[in-house]
Design a protein around this motif. Structure first.
Motif, PDB file in Angstrom:
ATOM      1  N   ALA A 447      21.860 -35.550-100.206  1.00 41.67           N
ATOM      2  CA  ALA A 447      22.324 -34.324 -99.556  1.00 41.67           C
ATOM      3  C   ALA A 447      21.670 -34.217 -98.187  1.00 41.67           C
ATOM      4  N   LEU A 448      22.226 -33.337 -97.363  1.00 45.59           N
ATOM      5  CA  LEU A 448      21.759 -33.138 -95.995  1.00 45.59           C
ATOM      6  C   LEU A 448      21.259 -31.709 -95.842  1.00 45.59           C
ATOM      7  N   GLY A 449      20.045 -31.551 -95.360  1.00 43.53           N
ATOM      8  CA  GLY A 449      19.501 -30.230 -95.106  1.00 43.53           C
ATOM      9  C   GLY A 449      19.401 -29.953 -93.618  1.00 43.53           C
ATOM     10  N   ILE A 450      19.412 -28.678 -93.269  1.00 39.51           N
ATOM     11  CA  ILE A 450      19.150 -28.249 -91.897  1.00 39.51           C
ATOM     12  C   ILE A 450      17.905 -27.375 -91.940  1.00 39.51           C
ATOM     13  N   ALA A 451      16.861 -27.825 -91.254  1.00 39.51           N
ATOM     14  CA  ALA A 451      15.577 -27.129 -91.268  1.00 39.51           C
ATOM     15  C   ALA A 451      15.262 -26.597 -89.876  1.00 39.51           C
ATOM     16  N   ARG A 452      14.681 -25.415 -89.832  1.00 41.55           N
ATOM     17  CA  ARG A 452      14.238 -24.822 -88.574  1.00 41.55           C
ATOM     18  C   ARG A 452      12.733 -25.071 -88.433  1.00 41.55           C
ATOM     19  N   VAL A 453      12.344 -25.758 -87.363  1.00 41.04           N
ATOM     20  CA  VAL A 453      10.929 -26.032 -87.113  1.00 41.04           C
ATOM     21  C   VAL A 453      10.311 -24.771 -86.517  1.00 41.04           C
ATOM     22  N   THR A 454       9.414 -24.155 -87.248  1.00 44.37           N
ATOM     23  CA  THR A 454       8.811 -22.896 -86.807  1.00 44.37           C
ATOM     24  C   THR A 454       7.458 -23.094 -86.143  1.00 44.37           C
ATOM     25  N   HIS A 455       6.899 -24.285 -86.280  1.00 41.86           N
ATOM     26  CA  HIS A 455       5.580 -24.542 -85.687  1.00 41.86           C
ATOM     27  C   HIS A 455       5.416 -26.042 -85.514  1.00 41.86           C
ATOM     28  N   LEU A 456       5.027 -26.466 -84.319  1.00 38.57           N
ATOM     29  CA  LEU A 456       4.812 -27.885 -84.056  1.00 38.57           C
ATOM     30  C   LEU A 456       3.761 -28.034 -82.969  1.00 38.57           C
ATOM     31  N   ASP A 457       2.588 -28.492 -83.351  1.00 40.72           N
ATOM     32  CA  ASP A 457       1.538 -28.818 -82.403  1.00 40.72           C
ATOM     33  C   ASP A 457       0.515 -29.699 -83.113  1.00 40.72           C
ATOM     34  N   LEU A 458      -0.619 -29.916 -82.501  1.00 35.32           N
ATOM     35  CA  LEU A 458      -1.619 -30.802 -83.093  1.00 35.32           C
ATOM     36  C   LEU A 458      -2.309 -30.192 -84.303  1.00 35.32           C
ATOM     37  N   ASN A 459      -2.036 -28.920 -84.578  1.00 40.08           N
ATOM     38  CA  ASN A 459      -2.576 -28.296 -85.786  1.00 40.08           C
ATOM     39  C   ASN A 459      -1.670 -28.495 -86.993  1.00 40.08           C
ATOM     40  N   GLY A 460      -0.432 -28.923 -86.754  1.00 42.17           N
ATOM     41  CA  GLY A 460       0.462 -29.155 -87.874  1.00 42.17           C
ATOM     42  C   GLY A 460       1.910 -28.895 -87.525  1.00 42.17           C
ATOM     43  N   MET A 461       2.765 -28.991 -88.539  1.00 45.90           N
ATOM     44  CA  MET A 461       4.192 -28.749 -88.399  1.00 45.90           C
ATOM     45  C   MET A 461       4.663 -27.925 -89.588  1.00 45.90           C
ATOM     46  N   ASP A 462       5.411 -26.870 -89.305  1.00 49.28           N
ATOM     47  CA  ASP A 462       6.010 -26.061 -90.361  1.00 49.28           C
ATOM     48  C   ASP A 462       7.511 -25.996 -90.132  1.00 49.28           C
ATOM     49  N   GLN A 463       8.254 -25.967 -91.217  1.00 46.86           N
ATOM     50  CA  GLN A 463       9.700 -25.846 -91.112  1.00 46.86           C
ATOM     51  C   GLN A 463      10.220 -25.007 -92.269  1.00 46.86           C
ATOM     52  N   ARG A 464      11.405 -24.460 -92.065  1.00 45.15           N
ATOM     53  CA  ARG A 464      12.078 -23.672 -93.094  1.00 45.15           C
ATOM     54  C   ARG A 464      13.460 -24.271 -93.313  1.00 45.15           C
ATOM     55  N   VAL A 465      13.722 -24.755 -94.520  1.00 43.47           N
ATOM     56  CA  VAL A 465      15.027 -25.337 -94.828  1.00 43.47           C
ATOM     57  C   VAL A 465      16.010 -24.198 -95.050  1.00 43.47           C
ATOM     58  N   GLU A 466      17.025 -24.131 -94.184  1.00 40.28           N
ATOM     59  CA  GLU A 466      17.947 -22.995 -94.218  1.00 40.28           C
ATOM     60  C   GLU A 466      19.262 -23.316 -94.924  1.00 40.28           C
ATOM     61  N   THR A 467      19.664 -24.576 -94.905  1.00 39.34           N
ATOM     62  CA  THR A 467      20.967 -24.958 -95.449  1.00 39.34           C
ATOM     63  C   THR A 467      20.861 -26.325 -96.102  1.00 39.34           C
ATOM     64  N   ILE A 468      21.548 -26.506 -97.218  1.00 43.07           N
ATOM     65  CA  ILE A 468      21.687 -27.826 -97.834  1.00 43.07           C
ATOM     66  C   ILE A 468      23.175 -28.085 -98.052  1.00 43.07           C
ATOM     67  N   LEU A 469      23.659 -29.186 -97.482  1.00 41.18           N
ATOM     68  CA  LEU A 469      25.062 -29.571 -97.601  1.00 41.18           C
ATOM     69  C   LEU A 469      25.184 -30.800 -98.487  1.00 41.18           C
ATOM     70  N   THR A 470      26.210 -30.823 -99.314  1.00 40.95           N
ATOM     71  CA  THR A 470      26.456 -31.958-100.197  1.00 40.95           C
ATOM     72  C   THR A 470      27.876 -32.470 -99.985  1.00 40.95           C
ATOM     73  N   SER A 471      28.187 -33.573-100.624  1.00 44.27           N
ATOM     74  CA  SER A 471      29.562 -34.057-100.609  1.00 44.27           C
ATOM     75  C   SER A 471      30.407 -33.152-101.501  1.00 44.27           C
ATOM     76  N   GLY A 472      31.715 -33.348-101.451  1.00 42.68           N
ATOM     77  CA  GLY A 472      32.604 -32.495-102.245  1.00 42.68           C
ATOM     78  C   GLY A 472      34.044 -32.725-101.841  1.00 42.68           C
ATOM     79  N   ALA A 473      34.860 -31.689-101.985  1.00 42.88           N
ATOM     80  CA  ALA A 473      36.291 -31.825-101.719  1.00 42.88           C
ATOM     81  C   ALA A 473      36.579 -32.199-100.269  1.00 42.88           C
ATOM     82  N   LEU A 474      35.738 -31.722 -99.337  1.00 43.52           N
ATOM     83  CA  LEU A 474      35.978 -31.983 -97.919  1.00 43.52           C
ATOM     84  C   LEU A 474      35.263 -33.231 -97.416  1.00 43.52           C
TER      85      LEU A 474
END
Length: 507
Positions: A447-474
């Motif tokens: 599956a494919l996720g879309i994550a929003r990176v909320t923090h990125l620097d030398l102290n670390g990286m944080d993200q929030r996964v907002e959407t997960i898309l899968t295969s299907g009829a389309l």
């Protein structure tokens, strides 16, 4: 720091020795071993299942699950020091007054039996390092070998070692990204009975026979590329498959195309793909120009090396086109420049070496260049650890995309089979980075996720996964694992079926 590792002397494995060696290699850490019977080992029926899987799948005999004699602990102090700073409890039975105790759990239960129970129950184990119930570090463990208990067990032992080391060094993150789906509220599973394990073993053998027959009749695995005109709204906007669906880039069945990376250069969209040739068992990089009506011709080879290539990360900078293809089979991350676009690629630099890095993805952000990639520790032996290719995210930073690249001080910044591995270029929306990620919990590229990176620097990286898309009829098939756009054309990829008897020659 004086650290004691509590383990079950009746079930000493190569994993324990690897963990001890890596702890002992840390600066200012002295390691001792508390090896006593704990009754936390696995029953003989599971050992028999492991033996069967080793034979039918050709698994190496020197993996992290390999049993070792107690004499293997000889290089380490087996007498507990008078004063301890930390006890790492792998058995769940340590109670020491006045000493910090970190307990390793899988879905809330301790011991390797708990990890195996989660694997055999088909779960994505949530591993935690806990102190008095508080989370010190956690990760969603993964594997590319779903359905093979021994391979999954060894991958997850390797990543458990990564998690423990990150906790000891202070690099570990305390909480995982929340996924946009209900939490699994089930309690820790129990190991199946010997009878159920026997049924599983029979199914494993039958499934292996079916796989052999399938590979005689079909080219597998086989991927396909989908494309569409965005009309100004891409998947980052839609967060769902477009109602119009996707058109497919045709192949002749003897090869497949995957990892689509388009680039708009000099007014023309050109698509670069992994071009996997079944009879060679490896891929090259090919390219094809695209117009509003689709591909203009067929993908033609532009980069062919003696080892497997994929994920052709292409970008324009300083008036030239550059590419960082995945070359983990060569244990490098290399930078190429086009001298006769879309071909004429010459290697400009080796950005990283002696590393098994998957899907290196570059982005310029906050005045620095960043590289995202998932990293496997080695080849999966007792010596180097291994682990999954898709669950440990590492970062590097550099003043320029040509380097020099410096590893992030908190690598791995994320252990999560659901959102660690890159799945395409990052884009900026509203001043924040949106990051396509692979959700490999169900299977590799599932599956494919879309994550929003909320923090990125030398102290670390944080993200929030907002959407997960899968295969299907389309988007038919069982997988979806890349997303990229250029010049109003958007591309994805997924799985396909390729019967050998339907192979056709392209004109």
């Amino acid at each position: 720091m004086q650290v004691s590792l509590r383990l079950d002397s009746d079930c000493l494995r190569a994993f324990h020795l690897l963990l001890l060696q890596r702890l002992a290699a840390l600066a200012d850490v002295e390691v001792s071993v508390d090896a006593r019977p704990a009754g936390s080992g696995i029953p003989g029926s599971i050992a028999a299942l492991f033996q069967l899987e080793t034979v039918i799948h050709g698994l190496p005999a020197d993996g992290l699950a390999k049993r070792l004699p107690l004499s293997a602990l000889a290089p380490f102090q087996t007498r507990t020091p008078v004063s301890l700073d930390l006890v790492l409890d792998l058995c769940g039975d340590v109670q020491v007054e006045g000493t910090r105790v970190w307990r390793v759990t899988y879905d809330g239960a301790g011991g390797e039996a708990a990890l195996l129970a989660s694997i055999l129950d088909g779960r994505t184990p949530l591993a935690r390092v806990e102190e008095n119930g508080a989370v010190v570090a956690e990760g969603r463990l993964g594997t590319e070998y779903g359905g093979i208990a021994l391979a999954a067990f060894q991958d997850m032992l390797a990543r458990t070692a990564s998690l423990i080391l990150a906790a000891v060094t202070g690099a570990a993150r305390g909480a995982l990204p929340v996924l946009p789906e209900p939490m699994d509220g089930r309690g820790a599973p129990s190991l199946p009975s010997a009878g159920k394990l026997g049924v599983r073993a029979g199914k494993a053998l039958a499934r292996r026979v079916v796989q052999k027959i399938y590979h005689l009749c079909y080219n597998a695995p086989h991927w396909k590329v989908g494309w569409r005109e965005t009309g100004g709204r891409d998947l980052f906007d839609l967060r769902a498959h477009p109602a119009s669906g996707w058109q497919e880039l045709p192949d002749d069945g003897s090869r497949f195309y995957a990892d689509p990376f388009p680039i708009l250069y000099q007014g023309q969209v050109t698509l670069f793909v992994e071009d996997y040739i079944h009879h060679l068992g490896r891929a090259i990089i090919s390219a094809v120009p695209f117009g509003p009506s689709g591909p203009i011709g067929r993908p033609e080879p532009v980069l062919d090396l003696p080892y497997h290539l994929s994920y052709p990360f292409v970008f324009e900078r300083d008036g030239q086109v550059w590419m960082v293809p995945e070359s983990c089979a060569n244990r490098t991350v290399d930078l190429y420049r086009a001298t006769a676009f879309p071909g004429g690629w010459v290697k400009e630099a080796t950005l990283l070496s002696d590393i098994v890095a998957s899907d290196a993805t570059l982005v310029e952000h906050g005045g620095s260049w960043w590289m995202f990639a998932t990293v496997r520790d080695g080849e999966g032996t007792a010596r180097d650890g291994g682990g999954a290719f898709s669950d440990a995210l590492h970062l590097w930073s550099a003043p320029d995309f040509r380097g020099p690249w410096t590893p992030h001080p908190k690598n791995p910044v994320l252990i999560d089979i659901a959102s660690a591995r890159p799945a395409g270029r990052m884009v900026e929306r509203g001043g924040q980075l949106l990051r396509p990620v692979q959700d490999c919990r169900r299977s590799y590229g599932g599956a494919l996720g879309i994550a929003r990176v909320t923090h990125l620097d030398l102290n670390g990286m944080d993200q929030r996964v907002e959407t997960i898309l899968t295969s299907g009829a389309l988007w038919s098939g069982r997988k979806l694992h890349t997303l990229n756009e250029a010049g109003g054309l958007e591309f994805i990829d997924g799985s396909a079926i390729a019967p050998r008897w339907k192979q056709k020659r392209q004109p």
